[in-house]
Design an enzyme around this catalytic site. Sequence first.
Site, PDB file in Angstrom:
ATOM      1  N   LYS A 272       0.902  -1.405   0.028  1.00  0.00           N
ATOM      2  CA  LYS A 272      -0.051   0.098  -0.037  1.00  0.00           C
ATOM      3  C   LYS A 272       0.858   1.276  -0.018  1.00  0.00           C
ATOM      4  CE  LYS A 272      -3.972  -2.448   2.341  1.00  0.00           C
ATOM      5  NZ  LYS A 272      -4.806  -2.198   3.299  1.00  0.00           N
TER       6      LYS A 272
ATOM      7  N   TYR B  93     -12.647  -2.016  -2.905  1.00  0.00           N
ATOM      8  CA  TYR B  93     -12.926  -1.923  -1.482  1.00  0.00           C
ATOM      9  C   TYR B  93     -14.584  -1.769  -1.244  1.00  0.00           C
ATOM     10  CZ  TYR B  93      -8.347  -2.064   0.124  1.00  0.00           C
ATOM     11  OH  TYR B  93      -6.745  -2.386   0.691  1.00  0.00           O
TER      12      TYR B  93
ATOM     13  N   PHE C 188     -14.890   4.008   7.534  1.00  0.00           N
ATOM     14  CA  PHE C 188     -13.729   4.452   7.174  1.00  0.00           C
ATOM     15  C   PHE C 188     -13.546   4.350   5.490  1.00  0.00           C
ATOM     16  CE2 PHE C 188     -13.625  -0.142   8.167  1.00  0.00           C
ATOM     17  CZ  PHE C 188     -13.499  -0.787   7.008  1.00  0.00           C
TER      18      PHE C 188
ATOM     19  N   ARG D 149      -1.866 -14.277   4.739  1.00  0.00           N
ATOM     20  CA  ARG D 149      -2.739 -13.890   5.999  1.00  0.00           C
ATOM     21  C   ARG D 149      -1.806 -13.984   7.174  1.00  0.00           C
ATOM     22  NH1 ARG D 149      -6.896 -10.029   4.564  1.00  0.00           N
ATOM     23  NH2 ARG D 149      -7.276 -10.232   6.964  1.00  0.00           N
TER      24      ARG D 149
ATOM     25  N   ARG E  34       2.884  -6.485   8.870  1.00  0.00           N
ATOM     26  CA  ARG E  34       2.125  -5.320   9.490  1.00  0.00           C
ATOM     27  C   ARG E  34       2.889  -5.017  11.042  1.00  0.00           C
ATOM     28  NH1 ARG E  34      -3.987  -7.241   7.537  1.00  0.00           N
ATOM     29  NH2 ARG E  34      -4.010  -5.835   5.730  1.00  0.00           N
TER      30      ARG E  34
ATOM     31  N   ASN F 182      -2.055   0.194   6.922  1.00  0.00           N
ATOM     32  CA  ASN F 182      -1.328  -0.781   7.562  1.00  0.00           C
ATOM     33  C   ASN F 182      -0.454  -1.775   6.477  1.00  0.00           C
ATOM     34  OD1 ASN F 182      -3.431  -1.656   5.862  1.00  0.00           O
ATOM     35  ND2 ASN F 182      -4.602  -2.977   7.414  1.00  0.00           N
TER      36      ASN F 182
ATOM     37  N   HIS G 280      -1.997  -5.571   1.412  1.00  0.00           N
ATOM     38  CA  HIS G 280      -3.194  -6.236   1.664  1.00  0.00           C
ATOM     39  C   HIS G 280      -2.933  -7.587   1.342  1.00  0.00           C
ATOM     40  CE1 HIS G 280      -7.197  -7.182  -0.139  1.00  0.00           C
ATOM     41  NE2 HIS G 280      -6.733  -7.744  -0.978  1.00  0.00           N
TER      42      HIS G 280
ATOM     43  N   GLU H 293      -9.396 -10.402  -7.504  1.00  0.00           N
ATOM     44  CA  GLU H 293      -8.597  -9.348  -7.142  1.00  0.00           C
ATOM     45  C   GLU H 293      -7.556  -9.481  -8.153  1.00  0.00           C
ATOM     46  OE1 GLU H 293      -9.513  -8.999  -2.424  1.00  0.00           O
ATOM     47  OE2 GLU H 293      -7.802  -9.624  -3.113  1.00  0.00           O
TER      48      GLU H 293
HETATM   49  N1  UDP Z   1      -9.541  -0.338   7.687  1.00  0.00           N
HETATM   50  C1  UDP Z   1      -9.766   0.925   8.381  1.00  0.00           C
HETATM   51  N2  UDP Z   1     -10.206   0.972   9.379  1.00  0.00           N
HETATM   52  C2  UDP Z   1     -10.886   0.015   9.910  1.00  0.00           C
HETATM   53  C3  UDP Z   1     -10.753  -1.301   9.431  1.00  0.00           C
HETATM   54  C4  UDP Z   1      -9.991  -1.529   8.018  1.00  0.00           C
HETATM   55  O1  UDP Z   1      -8.998   1.733   7.724  1.00  0.00           O
HETATM   56  O2  UDP Z   1     -11.335  -0.145  10.961  1.00  0.00           O
HETATM   57  C5  UDP Z   1      -8.809  -0.528   6.211  1.00  0.00           C
HETATM   58  C6  UDP Z   1      -7.557  -1.046   6.279  1.00  0.00           C
HETATM   59  O3  UDP Z   1      -6.642  -0.382   5.509  1.00  0.00           O
HETATM   60  C7  UDP Z   1      -7.736  -2.510   5.944  1.00  0.00           C
HETATM   61  C8  UDP Z   1      -8.713  -2.165   4.873  1.00  0.00           C
HETATM   62  O4  UDP Z   1      -9.535  -1.055   5.291  1.00  0.00           O
HETATM   63  O5  UDP Z   1      -6.456  -3.363   5.503  1.00  0.00           O
HETATM   64  C9  UDP Z   1      -9.603  -3.406   4.749  1.00  0.00           C
HETATM   65  O6  UDP Z   1     -10.354  -4.046   5.766  1.00  0.00           O
HETATM   66  P1  UDP Z   1     -10.332  -5.433   6.098  1.00  0.00           P
HETATM   67  O7  UDP Z   1     -11.214  -5.438   7.388  1.00  0.00           O
HETATM   68  O8  UDP Z   1     -10.750  -6.053   4.847  1.00  0.00           O
HETATM   69  O9  UDP Z   1      -8.914  -5.818   6.636  1.00  0.00           O
HETATM   70  P2  UDP Z   1      -7.981  -6.741   5.954  1.00  0.00           P
HETATM   71  O10 UDP Z   1      -8.575  -7.765   5.295  1.00  0.00           O
HETATM   72  O11 UDP Z   1      -6.919  -5.754   5.122  1.00  0.00           O
HETATM   73  O12 UDP Z   1      -6.908  -7.211   7.029  1.00  0.00           O
HETATM   74 MG    MG Z   2      -9.955  -7.948   3.867  1.00  0.00          MG
END
Ligand code: UDP
Ligand code: MG
Length: 139
Positions: free
Chosen positions: A11, A51, A59, A87, A104, A114, A117, A128
């Site tokens: 990112k 997204y 957010f 993951r 992370r 963070n 992705h 994706e």
């Molecule tokens: N995100 C955020 N605030 C939150 C949760 C998610 O800004 O409270 C952002 C963060 O960059 C995250 C992305 O949205 O990686 C997608 O969220 P997801 O819950 O899918 O998390 P991930 O799968 O990336 O761990």
């Molecule tokens: Mg996700």
Amino acid sequence: MSGNRTFTMLKPDAIENGHMGKIIDMIIQAGFSIKAMKFTRLTEEQAKKFYEVHAERPFYGELVEYMTSGPIVAAILEKDNAVADFRALIGATDPAEAAEGTIRKYYAESKGRNAVHGSDSDENAAIEGKFHFNDSEIF
Ligand code: UDP
Ligand code: MG
């Protein structure tokens, strides 16, 4: 070697902070092979679409703004059990909750910014990957 595939993006914060090389090295050292890779920047339309599942979350606007704020690296990765293993390598969404040794934990600035992705299912990994790459760009 063949295996399952996942999709990742390094990112904008990771690129801005100079962590691109170290993160790619961690990915390779963890046993993933790179099937496609691109240094690019998401348009607002692409970030919104990528997204979309979060469109109703508070957010979302900030996430789209952040993901379009600078270049990213998009990649398709291959390894046995790729989605789950990737993951595990990236760690929890919020770096404060991410395990030691995860990408992370080392490199994320915050829950929003963070660093990386990772797809959450085989089905989403395929969607994706296709979102970013043509068949001729995947090795
Ligand atoms: N995100 C955020 N605030 C939150 C949760 C998610 O800004 O409270 C952002 C963060 O960059 C995250 C992305 O949205 O990686 C997608 O969220 P997801 O819950 O899918 O998390 P991930 O799968 O990336 O761990
Ligand atoms: Mg996700």
